[in-house]
Design a protein around this motif. Structure first.
Motif, PDB file in Angstrom:
ATOM      1  N   LYS A 131       9.784  11.476   3.548  1.00  0.00           N
ATOM      2  CA  LYS A 131      10.768  12.717   3.219  1.00  0.00           C
ATOM      3  C   LYS A 131      10.189  12.923   1.687  1.00  0.00           C
ATOM      4  O   LYS A 131      10.068  13.985   1.198  1.00  0.00           O
ATOM      5  CB  LYS A 131      12.087  12.765   3.397  1.00  0.00           C
ATOM      6  N   ASP A 132      10.477  11.763   0.958  1.00  0.00           N
ATOM      7  CA  ASP A 132      10.346  11.847  -0.380  1.00  0.00           C
ATOM      8  C   ASP A 132       9.096  12.322  -1.002  1.00  0.00           C
ATOM      9  O   ASP A 132       8.685  13.112  -1.872  1.00  0.00           O
ATOM     10  CB  ASP A 132      10.659  10.414  -1.184  1.00  0.00           C
ATOM     11  N   GLY A 133       7.881  11.671  -0.260  1.00  0.00           N
ATOM     12  CA  GLY A 133       6.672  12.183  -0.553  1.00  0.00           C
ATOM     13  C   GLY A 133       6.233  13.735  -0.041  1.00  0.00           C
ATOM     14  O   GLY A 133       5.845  14.315  -0.910  1.00  0.00           O
ATOM     15  N   LEU A 134       6.865  13.994   0.959  1.00  0.00           N
ATOM     16  CA  LEU A 134       6.810  15.467   1.246  1.00  0.00           C
ATOM     17  C   LEU A 134       7.328  16.425   0.286  1.00  0.00           C
ATOM     18  O   LEU A 134       6.884  17.690  -0.008  1.00  0.00           O
ATOM     19  CB  LEU A 134       7.091  15.612   2.700  1.00  0.00           C
ATOM     20  N   ILE A 135       8.646  16.152  -0.164  1.00  0.00           N
ATOM     21  CA  ILE A 135       9.279  16.846  -1.293  1.00  0.00           C
ATOM     22  C   ILE A 135       8.467  16.988  -2.592  1.00  0.00           C
ATOM     23  O   ILE A 135       8.194  18.128  -2.976  1.00  0.00           O
ATOM     24  CB  ILE A 135      10.670  16.336  -1.569  1.00  0.00           C
ATOM     25  N   GLN A 136       7.674  16.014  -2.953  1.00  0.00           N
ATOM     26  CA  GLN A 136       7.073  15.979  -4.133  1.00  0.00           C
ATOM     27  C   GLN A 136       5.644  16.781  -3.900  1.00  0.00           C
ATOM     28  O   GLN A 136       5.365  17.294  -4.720  1.00  0.00           O
ATOM     29  CB  GLN A 136       6.760  14.593  -4.451  1.00  0.00           C
TER      30      GLN A 136
ATOM     31  N   ALA B 220       0.860  -1.210  -0.152  1.00  0.00           N
ATOM     32  CA  ALA B 220       0.006   0.026  -0.183  1.00  0.00           C
ATOM     33  C   ALA B 220       0.985   1.021   0.085  1.00  0.00           C
ATOM     34  O   ALA B 220       0.645   2.375  -0.637  1.00  0.00           O
ATOM     35  CB  ALA B 220      -0.828  -0.053   1.194  1.00  0.00           C
ATOM     36  N   LEU B 221       1.876   1.208   0.734  1.00  0.00           N
ATOM     37  CA  LEU B 221       3.037   2.346   0.771  1.00  0.00           C
ATOM     38  C   LEU B 221       3.578   2.548  -0.398  1.00  0.00           C
ATOM     39  O   LEU B 221       3.446   3.836  -0.751  1.00  0.00           O
ATOM     40  CB  LEU B 221       3.918   2.119   1.673  1.00  0.00           C
ATOM     41  N   GLN B 222       4.058   1.546  -1.156  1.00  0.00           N
ATOM     42  CA  GLN B 222       4.280   1.559  -2.551  1.00  0.00           C
ATOM     43  C   GLN B 222       3.664   2.253  -3.498  1.00  0.00           C
ATOM     44  O   GLN B 222       3.982   3.173  -4.286  1.00  0.00           O
ATOM     45  CB  GLN B 222       5.182   0.258  -2.953  1.00  0.00           C
ATOM     46  N   ALA B 223       2.367   1.840  -3.395  1.00  0.00           N
ATOM     47  CA  ALA B 223       1.091   2.186  -4.438  1.00  0.00           C
ATOM     48  C   ALA B 223       1.099   3.633  -4.209  1.00  0.00           C
ATOM     49  O   ALA B 223       1.021   4.570  -5.249  1.00  0.00           O
ATOM     50  CB  ALA B 223      -0.126   1.647  -4.297  1.00  0.00           C
ATOM     51  N   LEU B 224       0.861   4.086  -2.786  1.00  0.00           N
ATOM     52  CA  LEU B 224       0.743   5.573  -2.799  1.00  0.00           C
ATOM     53  C   LEU B 224       2.164   6.513  -3.055  1.00  0.00           C
ATOM     54  O   LEU B 224       1.850   7.375  -3.628  1.00  0.00           O
ATOM     55  CB  LEU B 224       0.381   5.852  -1.438  1.00  0.00           C
ATOM     56  N   HIS B 225       3.101   5.839  -2.752  1.00  0.00           N
ATOM     57  CA  HIS B 225       4.322   6.525  -3.217  1.00  0.00           C
ATOM     58  C   HIS B 225       4.357   6.942  -4.795  1.00  0.00           C
ATOM     59  O   HIS B 225       4.803   7.869  -5.229  1.00  0.00           O
ATOM     60  CB  HIS B 225       5.491   5.901  -2.806  1.00  0.00           C
ATOM     61  N   ASP B 226       4.204   5.723  -5.466  1.00  0.00           N
ATOM     62  CA  ASP B 226       3.973   5.842  -7.042  1.00  0.00           C
ATOM     63  C   ASP B 226       3.132   7.007  -7.444  1.00  0.00           C
ATOM     64  O   ASP B 226       3.400   7.597  -8.234  1.00  0.00           O
ATOM     65  CB  ASP B 226       3.770   4.677  -7.736  1.00  0.00           C
ATOM     66  N   VAL B 227       1.859   7.132  -6.897  1.00  0.00           N
ATOM     67  CA  VAL B 227       0.839   8.293  -7.150  1.00  0.00           C
ATOM     68  C   VAL B 227       1.365   9.471  -7.019  1.00  0.00           C
ATOM     69  O   VAL B 227       1.343  10.299  -7.949  1.00  0.00           O
ATOM     70  CB  VAL B 227      -0.233   7.742  -6.581  1.00  0.00           C
TER      71      VAL B 227
END
Length: 969
Positions: free
Chosen positions: A67-72, A26-33
């Motif tokens: 951190k990656d998600g917040l940067i995007q 689930a985390l990987q799926a949301l990260h890709d989006v």
């Protein structure tokens, strides 16, 4: 995911995976989006995805993913919806903090459960085994396993948020809030290492902000709101550093605040400056920099007095007392002058740096010791009225230490004042930003200063003192401490004393060869020896002329020698002046040539620099043109690819230029922005209608719930009031019963009371009698002290009169001795004149006697000589003078005695032949010999044909040098 999935579908898919326990997928799926470029079109849905994504990252402790998600997400929301990014970050920090607190509570509960698991056994077997193997306690192990990972994640959360929000003008408040929460985290859990790293992170952020000033959305430090946020952050950093006892980090925080003030060149608010200087006082006191500590307190006093309108008189008095005591605690001597030049320069630079931090702008040309000193600080305190605001005890202490001279009892007076001062202090009610003031912290330093003052004053009065007496004079310090203080003072040349433990005394004054006592000991010894020689061998009254001449001869030789040396030095000086003039002329010529060469080189450098700058500008313009051309081609390609449906191709049949392509792209962007704004306005209107409908539907329900709540609260109030009345009635009945029960003990109570009063009266009478005895003894001691002072004063006056009488007698003796010497000198001179007159009389008598003998000798040969007759009957030649005639006639008149010298012409007188006449010499004589029988006397007296025209000394010297001896003739 291989292909892009819409955010709604991705969110549903993630929830399904979470329900089945597959959180990683689930985390990987949301990260890709989130990291997809096409996710910007679904911002509202993307916000819900971010909330879910953050929750998954926190649950799984995946800080890197967060951190990656917040940067995007920051890239998506930076220009459109910054508030959404702020909400997501707040949610992220809230979840991390909540998880850490839960882990800590769980660890505490686990420890409590382990403590009460078995009441009969101290520890469980498995706990004992783990403690033996691991070497740690159960709490340490539970913290390491449960609490530490979550604390690490929380710390990583703070670092991530600060990294994302740095140098962002739209989220400055959130950045400051995050920094404050990180500071509180370090303070709450005593995380000193993390606090140092956090301070370094914030410091680097500000440095990058100043380094890259062309960034987009860069905070403007000249704005009052931004400056206040940055200052508040660093003030909080300073507070936490002092509370954690990280004094080096606190000093660096002070430098950060000062650097920020210098960078912005604006004076912060008075409340911030008060906290700044108050923390500086703590830092300088910990570092034993008492002088800077006192100057910081002076700044706090000035700020509080000027800007704090609610400051009470008591608090102002306490602050002024702190300022004065801090100034008095400064050491009265400076650093020794034996320091090297490098150390002195470092000290000067350090003093300048401290002066700037404290807020004193000093002149760089002033010497190091004159920048900030104890004397100048005390003069400022008196001039600005700080001393007048202090307490009476502090004023008395200041006058005792700085102005009074009581070498015997100054320490006792200071000790009584210090005991009173140590009890003063407390929290300042009208100055909440200042820390608690405790005047007792200055007592050790003031005791050291008091010891130095006692030693200094005693050294002015006494030359030698016993160690026991000196130790009794300083009651608040052991003699070992006094010895240590005196050694340090002697090292810095503040005192001059020597402690002789073998004799048990203290000798005051410098006893070295460089002291004033022994500096001229050789000259004094020579003078005393000369006086002794004069007393043993007094000078003789009769001295020869040679004794008078020789001293003057030595002076003459010395004077001539000095004159020759002076002439030689003048010649050498003239030569040096001439050579110096030549060297100066050469130096001026060389400097003129260097200046011409330097001007030529500077002109050449300017020409080269201008040429380089021109080429650089040409290169930059060329690169700009090439970049613009590339951008035009890229815009043209996008325009060709993005043709609108149903319209003819862009720029069909027209000439393609860079300007036309850029204008077309700019117009298309403007149209897209206008369409987006229209959609947003329509969406806002729809949301407004929906919100209004919701509120209209909810209004009657809220009113009904409110009325129902009023009825329930009224019933509850009546029920509570009835219960309170019943409870009060029961309490009153119980109190009446208790009163009736205790009434029967009233008589015993009165008896006990009378007994206590009698005991207290007896104690009071005893204490009063003791107090009267003490007062009587104190009066007696003061009377004795006054009698002692009166006698000492009388003794000093009598001693002064005796010394004056002795001085007058010595002056009279000196005048009498001078008159006696003058009289003896006059008598000696008269005797010398008389002796010289006798000598001259004796010389005249000798001359007269010689003259008479010469006349008598000349009278014997005064007969006229016979004329010389030659054999041929010729006429004799007449002698040229009377002396020649006398010399020619003398041998004929008398017969020579046997054994005497007879000339040859006299020897042949019997044959009747006479020698030829001898011509007279230049003295008028026929021969160069002296008269017969008087050569020795003539030589000694100097008698000659011109004897009457010369003196005795000149004649004797002339005769000894002019007349040759006759022995070998």
């Amino acid at each position: 995911m291989s292909a892009f999935v819409k955010p709604e579908n991705a969110l549903k898919r993630a929830e399904e995976l979470i329900n089945v326990g597959q959180k990683q997928d689930a985390l990987q799926a949301l990260h890709d989006v989130i990291t997809s470029k096409r996710s910007r079109a679904w911002q509202k849905t993307l916000e819900r995805i971010m909330f879910k994504y953050i929750e998954l990252c926190v649950d799984m402790r995946r800080g890197r993913y967060a951190k990656d998600g917040l940067i995007q997400y920051r890239i998506v929301c930076q220009q459109v919806n910054v508030s959404s990014l702020e909400e997501v970050i707040k949610h992220f920090m809230h979840l991390s903090t909540e998880k850490a607190e839960q882990a800590r509570a769980q660890a505490q509960a686990l420890e409590e459960a382990l403590d009460v698991d078995d009441l009969e056994a101290d520890k469980r077997p498995e706990d004992l085994m783990l403690s033996y193997v691991g070497g740690e306690k159960g709490k340490d192990r539970s913290d390491r396993e449960v609490v530490t990972p979550w604390f690490k994640f929380l710390w990583e959360t703070y670092r991530t948020v600060l990294e994302i929000l740095r140098n962002n003008s739209k989220l400055e408040a959130l950045y400051a809030m995050t920094a404050h929460r990180a500071f509180q985290f370090c303070k709450q859990y005593k995380r000193t290492t993390e606090f140092r790293r956090l301070c370094e992170i914030i410091r680097n952020h500000l440095a990058n902000l100043n380094k890259y000033q062309d960034q987009r959305d860069r905070p403007d430090l000249s704005a009052p709101e931004s400056l206040q946020l940055y200052l508040d952050t660093r003030v909080e950093q300073l507070k936490i550093a002092t509370e954690l006892d990280l004094w080096q980090e606190a000093f660096r925080s002070v430098e950060d605040i000062y650097g920020l003030m210098c960078l912005v060149k604006k004076t912060p608010k008075a409340s911030v400056m008060v906290i700044y200087y108050a923390k500086l006082t703590e830092i300088f006191w910990i570092s034993s920099s008492h002088l800077y500590h006192a100057y910081a307190w002076l700044k706090v006093f000035n700020l509080q007095k000027s800007f704090n309108k609610n400051l009470s008189q008591k608090d102002l008095q306490m602050i002024a007392s702190s300022v004065v005591l801090a100034a008095l605690s400064v050491s009265p001597y400076e650093r020794s002058s034996r320091a090297s030049h490098l150390e002195l320069e470092n000290e000067k630079e350090r003093n300048l740096r401290m002066a700037y931090l404290i807020g004193f702008n000093v002149d760089l040309k002033v010497e190091n010791r004159e920048l900030l000193s104890r004397s100048s600080l005390l003069s400022k305190l008196v001039a600005k009225g700080v001393l007048s605001c202090a307490t009476q005890e502090v004023k008395d202490l200041y006058h005792l230490l700085e102005h009074e001279f009581f070498p015997l009892d100054i320490a006792i007076k200071i000790q009584s004042l210090l005991n009173k001062i140590s009890k003063l202090g407390g929290k300042l009610a009208s100055a909440s930003s200042l820390p608690e003031v405790q005047l007792s912290q200055y007592v050790p330093a003031l005791e050291k200063i008091a010891t130095l003052r006692v030693l200094q004053q005693v050294s002015r009065v006494y030359q030698t003192m016993k160690i026991e007496v000196l130790a009794q004079m300083i009651p608040f310090s052991n003699f070992l401490v006094v010895e240590k203080i005196s050694v340090e003072a002697v090292k810095h040349k503040f005192l001059a004393l020597k402690i002789d433990h073998a004799k048990g005394v203290v000798q005051f004054g410098d006893q070295g060869f460089e002291s004033d006592v022994l500096k001229n000991h050789l000259a004094t010894l020579a003078q005393n020896l000369n006086k002794a020689r004069t007393m043993i061998y007094p000078p003789r009254k009769e001295e020869s002329k040679l004794g008078d001449i020789l001293p003057r001869l030595a002076e003459t030789v010395d004077r001539e020698h000095k004159r020759l040396l002076a002439r030689r030095s003048i010649i050498e000086k003239r030569k040096e002046d001439h050579e110096r003039q030549l060297s100066e002329m050469e130096r001026e010529e060389e400097s003129r040539r260097h200046k011409i060469q330097k001007v030529t080189e500077e002109a050449e450098q300017k020409r080269l620099a201008s040429e380089i700058e021109r080429r650089k500008n040409q290169r930059i313009l060329k690169e700009i043109e090439e970049r613009e051309l590339q951008e035009a081609h890229a815009l043209l390609q996008e325009a060709v690819k993005g043709k609108r449906r149903g319209k003819k191709p862009i720029l069909e049949g027209e000439k393609v230029t860079k300007q036309s392509v850029m204008e077309l792209a700019r117009s298309e962007q403007l149209k897209e922005r206008q369409e987006m704004e229209k959609k947003l306005q329509k969406l806002v209107k729809t949301m407004d209608y929906l919100e209004r409908a919701k509120r209209e539907e909810a209004a009657p329900l809220i009113e009904a719930a409110f009325q129902q709540r009023l009825v329930e609260e009224r019933q509850q109030h009546e029920h509570d009031q009835q219960q309170e009345v019943e409870l009060s009635r029961h309490r009153h009945d119980g109190d009446l019963k208790e009163k009736n029960r205790l009434t029967r003990m009233a008589d015993n109570k009165m008896i006990f009371q009378e007994r206590v009063l009698q005991l207290r009266q007896a104690e009071y009478d005893r204490i009063r009698a003791q107090r009267e005895d003490l007062i009587r003894q104190e009066l007696q001691s003061r009377k004795q002290e006054r009698e002692f002072l009166r006698k000492r004063k009388f003794f000093l006056i009598e001693e002064k009169k005796r010394l004056e009488r002795e001085a007058q007698e010595a002056e009279a003796c000196r005048i009498a001795e001078e008159e006696r010497q003058k009289k003896e000198e006059a008598e000696r001179k008269a005797k010398l004149d008389e002796f010289a007159e006798k000598q001259r009389q004796r010389e005249r008598e000798i001359e007269e006697k010689a003259r008479l003998e010469k006349e008598a000798l000349l009278g014997k040969t005064a007969e006229p000589p016979r004329p010389y007759e030659p054999p041929g009957g010729a006429r004799p030649v007449e002698p040229l003078g009377a002396a020649a005639a006398t010399a020619a006639a003398a041998p004929v008149a008398a017969t020579p005695a046997p054994g005497k010298y007879v000339p040859r012409f006299r020897r042949g007188g019997a044959e009747g032949a006479a020698p030829p006449p001898v011509p007279p010499d230049h003295w008028g004589r026929q021969d160069d010999r002296p008269p017969h029988g008087s050569s020795d006397r003539w030589r000694s007296s100097g008698a000659d044909s011109r004897g009457s025209t010369f003196g005795s000394s000149s004649r004797s010297s002339w005769s000894s040098s002019r007349i040759p001896p006759r022995g070998n003739r």
